[in-house]
Structure formats: structure tokens, C-alpha cells
Design a protein around this motif. Structure first.
Motif, PDB file in Angstrom:
ATOM      1  N   ALA A  33       3.309   3.020  -5.741  1.00 56.30           N
ATOM      2  CA  ALA A  33       4.003   2.070  -4.862  1.00 56.30           C
ATOM      3  C   ALA A  33       3.157   1.805  -3.624  1.00 56.30           C
ATOM      4  N   THR A  34       3.525   0.764  -2.906  1.00 55.48           N
ATOM      5  CA  THR A  34       2.808   0.383  -1.679  1.00 55.48           C
ATOM      6  C   THR A  34       3.809   0.381  -0.528  1.00 55.48           C
ATOM      7  N   PHE A  35       3.422   1.013   0.593  1.00 55.15           N
ATOM      8  CA  PHE A  35       4.350   1.144   1.717  1.00 55.15           C
ATOM      9  C   PHE A  35       3.755   0.591   3.009  1.00 55.15           C
ATOM     10  N   VAL A  52       0.000   1.905   3.004  1.00 51.35           N
ATOM     11  CA  VAL A  52      -0.335   3.112   2.246  1.00 51.35           C
ATOM     12  C   VAL A  52      -0.051   2.851   0.774  1.00 51.35           C
ATOM     13  N   LYS A  53      -1.076   3.074  -0.038  1.00 54.90           N
ATOM     14  CA  LYS A  53      -0.901   2.904  -1.491  1.00 54.90           C
ATOM     15  C   LYS A  53      -0.811   4.269  -2.125  1.00 54.90           C
ATOM     16  N   GLN A  54       0.251   4.457  -2.866  1.00 55.19           N
ATOM     17  CA  GLN A  54       0.453   5.744  -3.536  1.00 55.19           C
ATOM     18  C   GLN A  54       0.100   5.572  -5.012  1.00 55.19           C
ATOM     19  N   GLN A  77      -4.807   1.676   4.264  1.00 51.53           N
ATOM     20  CA  GLN A  77      -5.590   0.469   4.551  1.00 51.53           C
ATOM     21  C   GLN A  77      -5.076  -0.238   5.780  1.00 51.53           C
ATOM     22  N   GLU A  78      -5.946  -1.056   6.323  1.00 52.95           N
ATOM     23  CA  GLU A  78      -5.563  -1.942   7.416  1.00 52.95           C
ATOM     24  C   GLU A  78      -4.461  -2.904   6.922  1.00 52.95           C
ATOM     25  N   TYR A  79      -3.478  -3.160   7.751  1.00 50.79           N
ATOM     26  CA  TYR A  79      -2.419  -4.113   7.387  1.00 50.79           C
ATOM     27  C   TYR A  79      -2.871  -5.523   7.777  1.00 50.79           C
ATOM     28  N   ILE A  80      -2.810  -6.449   6.850  1.00 49.52           N
ATOM     29  CA  ILE A  80      -3.241  -7.834   7.124  1.00 49.52           C
ATOM     30  C   ILE A  80      -2.000  -8.702   7.319  1.00 49.52           C
ATOM     31  N   LYS A  81      -1.857  -9.201   8.524  1.00 52.34           N
ATOM     32  CA  LYS A  81      -0.682 -10.033   8.809  1.00 52.34           C
ATOM     33  C   LYS A  81      -0.983 -11.488   8.430  1.00 52.34           C
ATOM     34  N   ILE A  87      -7.104  -8.790  -0.924  1.00 54.40           N
ATOM     35  CA  ILE A  87      -6.480  -7.454  -0.917  1.00 54.40           C
ATOM     36  C   ILE A  87      -6.317  -6.917  -2.339  1.00 54.40           C
ATOM     37  N   ASP A  88      -5.808  -5.739  -2.445  1.00 57.05           N
ATOM     38  CA  ASP A  88      -5.363  -5.116  -3.700  1.00 57.05           C
ATOM     39  C   ASP A  88      -6.462  -4.949  -4.752  1.00 57.05           C
ATOM     40  N   PHE A  89      -7.450  -4.165  -4.409  1.00 55.14           N
ATOM     41  CA  PHE A  89      -8.521  -3.871  -5.374  1.00 55.14           C
ATOM     42  C   PHE A  89      -7.972  -2.976  -6.480  1.00 55.14           C
ATOM     43  N   VAL A 115      -9.423   1.413  -8.074  1.00 53.41           N
ATOM     44  CA  VAL A 115      -8.960   2.799  -7.992  1.00 53.41           C
ATOM     45  C   VAL A 115      -7.850   3.067  -8.989  1.00 53.41           C
ATOM     46  N   LYS A 116      -6.840   2.200  -8.981  1.00 58.34           N
ATOM     47  CA  LYS A 116      -5.717   2.496  -9.887  1.00 58.34           C
ATOM     48  C   LYS A 116      -6.162   2.441 -11.346  1.00 58.34           C
ATOM     49  N   ASN A 117      -7.122   1.543 -11.636  1.00 51.38           N
ATOM     50  CA  ASN A 117      -7.587   1.483 -13.021  1.00 51.38           C
ATOM     51  C   ASN A 117      -8.349   2.744 -13.406  1.00 51.38           C
TER      52      ASN A 117
HETATM   53  N1  LIG Z   1      -3.651  -4.599   3.162  1.00 46.43           N
HETATM   54  C1  LIG Z   1      -2.497  -5.274   3.067  1.00 46.43           C
HETATM   55  N2  LIG Z   1      -2.005  -5.945   4.123  1.00 46.43           N
HETATM   56  C2  LIG Z   1      -0.820  -6.603   4.047  1.00 46.43           C
HETATM   57  N3  LIG Z   1      -0.064  -6.636   2.949  1.00 46.43           N
HETATM   58  C3  LIG Z   1      -0.496  -5.997   1.860  1.00 46.43           C
HETATM   59  C4  LIG Z   1      -1.729  -5.280   1.852  1.00 46.43           C
HETATM   60  N4  LIG Z   1      -1.894  -4.723   0.625  1.00 46.43           N
HETATM   61  C5  LIG Z   1      -0.811  -5.085  -0.100  1.00 46.43           C
HETATM   62  N5  LIG Z   1       0.024  -5.839   0.632  1.00 46.43           N
HETATM   63  C6  LIG Z   1       1.305  -6.439   0.206  1.00 46.43           C
HETATM   64  O1  LIG Z   1       2.129  -5.435  -0.318  1.00 46.43           O
HETATM   65  C7  LIG Z   1       2.864  -5.918  -1.431  1.00 46.43           C
HETATM   66  C8  LIG Z   1       2.773  -4.939  -2.571  1.00 46.43           C
HETATM   67  O2  LIG Z   1       1.421  -4.689  -2.857  1.00 46.43           O
HETATM   68  P1  LIG Z   1       0.955  -4.187  -4.268  1.00 46.43           P
HETATM   69  O3  LIG Z   1      -0.487  -3.944  -4.265  1.00 46.43           O
HETATM   70  O4  LIG Z   1       1.853  -3.097  -4.730  1.00 46.43           O
HETATM   71  O5  LIG Z   1       1.126  -5.509  -5.001  1.00 46.43           O
HETATM   72  P2  LIG Z   1       1.754  -6.033  -6.293  1.00 46.43           P
HETATM   73  O6  LIG Z   1       0.988  -7.314  -6.464  1.00 46.43           O
HETATM   74  O7  LIG Z   1       3.223  -6.097  -6.157  1.00 46.43           O
HETATM   75  O8  LIG Z   1       1.384  -5.008  -7.386  1.00 46.43           O
HETATM   76  P3  LIG Z   1       0.121  -4.936  -8.329  1.00 46.43           P
HETATM   77  O9  LIG Z   1      -0.870  -4.105  -7.593  1.00 46.43           O
HETATM   78  O10 LIG Z   1       0.638  -4.287  -9.560  1.00 46.43           O
HETATM   79  O11 LIG Z   1      -0.409  -6.323  -8.541  1.00 46.43           O
HETATM   80  C9  LIG Z   1       2.332  -7.290  -1.750  1.00 46.43           C
HETATM   81  O12 LIG Z   1       3.261  -8.242  -1.300  1.00 46.43           O
HETATM   82  C10 LIG Z   1       1.069  -7.403  -0.938  1.00 46.43           C
HETATM   83  O13 LIG Z   1       0.912  -8.712  -0.438  1.00 46.43           O
END
Ligand SMILES: Nc1ncnc2c1ncn2[C@@H]1O[C@H](COP(=O)(O)OP(=O)(O)OP(=O)(O)O)[C@@H](O)[C@H]1O
Length: 537
Positions: A47-49, A64-66, A117-121, A181-183, A186-188
Motif C-alpha cells: 500500500a501507499t501512505f 511511504v510505500k509498503q 519518497q518526496e510528496y509531489i503536490k 512517479i511510481d517506479f 522495486v515491487k517487481n
Molecule cells: N511521490 C508521490 N507524490 C504524490 N503522490 C503520489 C506519489 N506516489 C504515489 N502517489 C499517489 O498515491 C496514490 C497511490 O499510489 P500507488 O503507487 O499505490 O498507485 P496505484 O497506481 O494506485 O497503484 P499501482 O502501483 O499498482 O499502479 C496514487 O494516486 C498516486 O498518484
């Protein structure tokens, strides 16, 4: 609020002041420093928090990515951990790029892996299209010119992103830059080691790689290559142009290709590039981001050659033999017209007038020099009128006719001769002055935001205090132009000639321009450089 990250917790929401979860007794602060505010997303891998880093002054928001390697075998867990550490280190290197979130921390806690990770607004491109409608062709080319260099960088670090899609591209609120975002690396890595040790076949399908529709066949077959990201960028472009997800488009049952072409209206040359990006076979696809960039440069070049051919006719009666080729070109140039306002979405009021005009001119297969009605300026042919002998000629526009025509909804003034014209304070956002002759024109304090001034000749023009935000000025000639106090923020000045241009007090924040170009121009301490700082690069 303090959110519990234990995946099996039934009531994860806790008040701010508690240290252990009231429902399951888990410790609430991760690594004694990250307070989890809530969940952003959840998938098969974890999950992502959204969290606060309590140890840093100001408690910045971070993500935070778990990652949960859901396998009880200790050997599998050890291997997954080694890969996690190795991959996290790679992501640390990739995160040095300003358009990739920085990796701030990584750790293991309670047999789970965490990446901070850094939060991107900002809003992602999926949200942008939902809100503003699809992009124009020029808007998508602009998008590619921003994304492909990022891709080039991450591939040079030997990282394949594996999940490029509009939802993973955030337009950062602070500087309007695109952030990837969302490389998936790692998860792979973590999941593939678990999957490969799991005897049950279904385990593979549980670890879906990338996103269906955006990921190419080789990636779905767990053999991603760099070109897999190129394919995903191609599908992303189709989404931006059409607003349609690939899952809502068909697949050609014979070739396995996405049947996207009927959903978009673009030039043939750009369609060829997208087609090659989305080739099912890796062998026939562009191999790298650079190859796509090169192809796009060629596309722009061939488009301008075609437009050059139109100008060569100079409004005189056209030779019959060239007519069929010309009507072909009209369609192509019209496509360019429909894209003239770089960042204006297709369904905005401005663009709907452009599009309806283009469609009506496309249905007319009139020869190049037919009389035009009241609108004075034709989308492709310029300002035409019969002279005293009845011969149709191209006339030079004056400022008033141009402004009137713009107000009637015309946007295309590409290749017009507008030398010395006085358009000071004119409001012309999104106008198409591609290859126009604007030598010594007076555009002081005019609004040309999002205009297309590609290859325009603006030498010696008075551009004081002009609004050129998000304008396209690629290959334009700005030699000796007076740009004092001009707003060029987010403008594209790629290969523009800035020799002896006066940029004192101009705003170049986020403009695409090189240090070498600026060295040719005059700047002072009041000039805002692309970095956003005054007087410094
Ligand atoms: N660094 C970041 N800054 C801001 N928002 C982020 C960041 N990383 C992820 N998010 C947001 O968090 C949410 C969940 O991220 P996650 O990576 O779990 O995405 P997902 O697309 O739902 O899952 P998957 O990784 O399976 O594609 C998404 O809406 C994403 O835009």
C-alpha cells in the motif's frame, strides 16, 4: 489522525495522540519518525501512505510505500530483501533527477519493506484530461519533449519504469513541471522472486506487471525491455489526445495492435511516430527515448517543408498537377491549425472554434485559391482577394484586419507577412504565427500566451512587456528583439536565435532555453532565469 499500516488491522484510524493502534496494538510511528496520515492507494504488493516526517523541522509530507513479500519461506524473504536493497539504491540514483520524486529513506520493519519518497503536490495527467479535455497534437508533442528526456535519463541509469501512464505523471503545482512517479522496479523485483518460488501458477498472475493496456506484450510476459517504456508513452499520448483509456479501445485480432487511430485527429507524420512507438514487436519499435526524439524533430521538419510548399504558391493560380498533393497538404496543415494553441485543451471554447473551422474546411475540397467569405483569412491560404483584373492575390494584413479576424475565431496566421505591424496591447492568446514574418513588428504589452511562433521571424521586433507564457518559439529568430520585461515563463525557445536580444527584466522561469542561447542575449540581474532565480542560471 494516525493510521495503522498493519494490513490485517480492521480499524486502522486512530486519534493523533496515541502511539499504538487501538484496534490491533501495532506501533503507529514507522521507524519512530513517520506518522501515517492516511492511505493513498492499495495494490496486490502493498500500500501507499501519506505521512509526516516528524524528525524534520516543519514535518514535511512524504509518501511511504509498503511492500509485502507475502511468502513464509525464509530463503525467499532473504532474496527479496537483497533485491529490495539493491533496487532501492538504484531508485536513489534515479531520484536525483529533478522530475522524479527523491527517495528519502528505505527500511525494513516487521518483515515489510518501506520506501519513503518526496510528496509531489499537483494533479496527474489523468485528472488533467478529465478536467480540461484532451490535449491537442502540439500539446502532446510538448508533453513528449518534456517526458522523453526524463525517460532517457532513467534508462541511462539502467532502470525500466514499467508503469508509465497518465496517472503516474504529476504536473507539480509549484513549477508546473511533469514528475514521473511510481517506479515499478522495486515491487517487481521483490514480487518476481516470490512468484518464481511459488509453485502455484496463479501466483504469477497475482503480481500483475504494469497496467494492462499501457504495458506492451513482452512486459506482460515478464520480459520488460527499455522499449517497453516507449510503448507505454505511446499509449499515454493516445490517452492524452483522445481522453479514452486503452481498455475502452479495441484490439486488432490479427495483429494484437491497439485500434487507436479512429479516436484521434493528428497529422500523418505524428501518427507514424505514435504507430512505431506502439509496435507490438519490439524489433520494429523505437528502441529508445532518443530515437523518438529524433523522429519528432524530423516530423516537425517535414511539416514545415510541406507548409513551405504552400507558401511557394504565393496565392497565384495553382498548377492543376499539384492540386491533389495540395489538398493532401491542406489536411496536414489543418491538423496543425487544430493544434495551434499549444496547451489549450481540445474542448475549450477557443479550440472548439478552431476545430469546427478545420472540419468544415476539410469537407470542402476546394482548390487552394477559391474565394473566401467574410472571414477574410482562410485557415491555410492566408488573406486572399481578387485584384482589379479578377486575379486572386494574397494581400498583406493590417493590424485591424488581423485583430478583427482573430475576434471572429480565426487563429491561423501561419506564414503571413506581418512585417512592421503595430499590434501593441493586442489580445491574441493561442494565435498561430508559425513561420510568420514579424520583423520589426510592434507587439509591446500584447498577450501572445500559448501562441505558436515556431520558426517565426521576430528580428528587431518590439516585444517589451509582452505575455509569451507557454508560447512555442522553437527555431524562431529573435535577433535584436527587444524583450525587456517580457513574460516568457514556460515558453519553449528551443533553438531560437537570441543573438543581441534584450532580455533585461524578462521572466524566463521554466522556459526551455539553454545557457549557450542566453549567452548571446543581453540579460541583467532583473532577468528571471529558467531556474526561477534572478540573474543566475
Ligand atoms: N511521490 C508521490 N507524490 C504524490 N503522490 C503520489 C506519489 N506516489 C504515489 N502517489 C499517489 O498515491 C496514490 C497511490 O499510489 P500507488 O503507487 O499505490 O498507485 P496505484 O497506481 O494506485 O497503484 P499501482 O502501483 O499498482 O499502479 C496514487 O494516486 C498516486 O498518484
Amino acid at each position: 489522525m494516525s493510521y495503522c499500516v498493519n494490513p490485517s488491522c480492521t480499524h486502522p484510524k486512530n486519534p493523533d495522540n496515541v502511539v499504538v493502534c487501538q484496534a490491533c496494538g501495532s506501533k503507529l510511528l514507522l521507524r519512530d519518525r513517520y506518522q501515517v496520515l492516511g492511505i493513498l492507494g492499495k495494490g496486490g504488493f502493498g500500500a501507499t501512505f501519506a505521512t509526516l516526517d516528524l524528525t524534520i523541522p516543519g514535518k514535511p509530507l512524504c509518501v511511504v510505500k509498503q511492500l509485502r513479500p507475502s511468502n513464509d519461506d525464509p530463503n525467499v524473504f532473504r532474496m527479496a530483501k537483497e533485491l529490495f536493497v539493491r533496487e532501492a539504491e538504484t531508485l536513489g540514483k534515479v531520484g536525483v533527477h529533478p522530475q522524479v520524486p527523491r527517495l528519502l529513506d528505505y527500511f525494513e520493519e516487521n518483515q515489510q519493506f518501506y520506501l519513503v519518497q518526496e510528496y509531489i503536490k499537483g494533479h496527474n495527467l489523468h485528472q488533467e484530461v478529465k478536467k480540461n479535455g484532451p490535449f491537442s497534437e502540439a500539446g502532446v508533442k510538448q508533453f513528449l519533449s518534456e517526458l522523453l528526456p526524463i525517460l532517457k535519463y532513467i534508462h541511462a541509469q539502467k532502470v525500466i519504469h514499467r508503469d508509465i501512464k497518465p496517472a503516474n505523471l504529476i504536473r507539480r503545482q509549484t513549477d508546473k513541471k511533469l514528475v514521473l512517479i511510481d517506479f515499478g522496479a522495486v515491487k517487481n523485483q521483490v514480487n518476481s522472486v516470490v512468484a518464481s518460488n511459488n509453485s502455484e501458477h496463479t501466483a504469477f498472475t497475482a503480481f500483475a506487471v504494469g497496467t494492462a493496456g499501457f504495458a506492451p506484450p513482452e512486459q506482460m510476459a515478464m520480459r520488460p525491455v527499455y522499449a517497453s517504456d516507449v510503448y507505454a508513452v505511446g499509449v499515454t499520448c493516445v490517452y492524452l489526445l483522445s481522453g479514452k483509456s486503452p481498455k475502452d479501445m479495441g484490439i486488432d485480432p490479427e495483429t494484437g495492435e491497439l485500434t487507436w487511430e479512429s479516436w484521434v485527429e493528428i497529422s500523418d507524420s505524428f501518427a507514424n511516430v505514435l504507430r512505431k512507438m506502439m509496435e507490438v514487436s519490439v524489433r520494429h519499435r523505437y528502441k529508445s527515448a532518443q530515437e523518438v526524439l529524433d523522429a519528432l524533430e524530423l516530423t516537425d521538419y517535414s511539416l514545415s517543408l510541406e507548409q513551405g510548399l504552400l507558401v511557394a504558391n504565393k496565392g497565384e493560380e495553382m498548377h492543376l498537377a499539384t492540386q491533389s498533393r495540395a489538398s493532401n497538404l491542406i489536411t496536414k496543415v489543418n491538423n496543425r491549425v487544430s493544434n495551434s494553441s499549444i496547451q489549450v485543451p481540445r474542448n475549450s471554447p477557443e479550440n472548439s472554434s478552431i476545430n469546427s473551422r478545420v472540419k468544415s474546411s476539410q469537407t470542402r475540397s476546394a482548390p487552394m485559391n477559391s474565394q473566401i467569405g467574410n472571414s477574410s483569412v482562410n485557415a491555410t491560404r492566408g488573406y486572399m482577394r481578387k485584384d482589379l483584373t479578377g486575379v486572386k492575390k494574397k494581400f498583406k494584413l493590417n493590424a485591424q484586419t488581423l485583430v478583427n479576424s482573430y475576434q471572429e475565431g480565426n487563429r491561423n496566421f501561419a506564414q503571413h507577412d506581418l512585417k512592421n505591424l503595430n499590434l501593441s496591447k493586442a489580445k491574441l492568446p493561442g494565435i498561430n504565427f508559425y513561420q510568420a514574418e514579424l520583423v520589426r513588428a510592434n507587439l509591446q504589452s500584447a498577450d501572445l500566451s500559448s501562441a505558436d511562433l515556431g520558426r517565426a521571424n521576430l528580428s528587431g521586433a518590439n516585444l517589451k512587456n509582452i505575455n509569451l507564457t507557454q508560447a512555442y518559439l522553437g527555431y524562431s529568430n529573435l535577433e535584436q528583439a527587444d524583450l525587456r520585461g517580457a513574460d516568457l515563463s514556460s515558453a519553449n525557445l528551443k533553438y531560437a536565435n537570441l543573438k543581441a536580444a534584450n532580455l533585461c527584466g524578462a521572466n524566463l522561469c521554466d522556459a526551455q532555453v539553454t545557457q549557450e542561447q542566453l549567452a548571446m542575449a543581453k540579460t541583467n540581474w532583473l532577468t528571471v532565469m529558467p531556474s526561477g532565480k534572478r540573474g543566475f542560471w
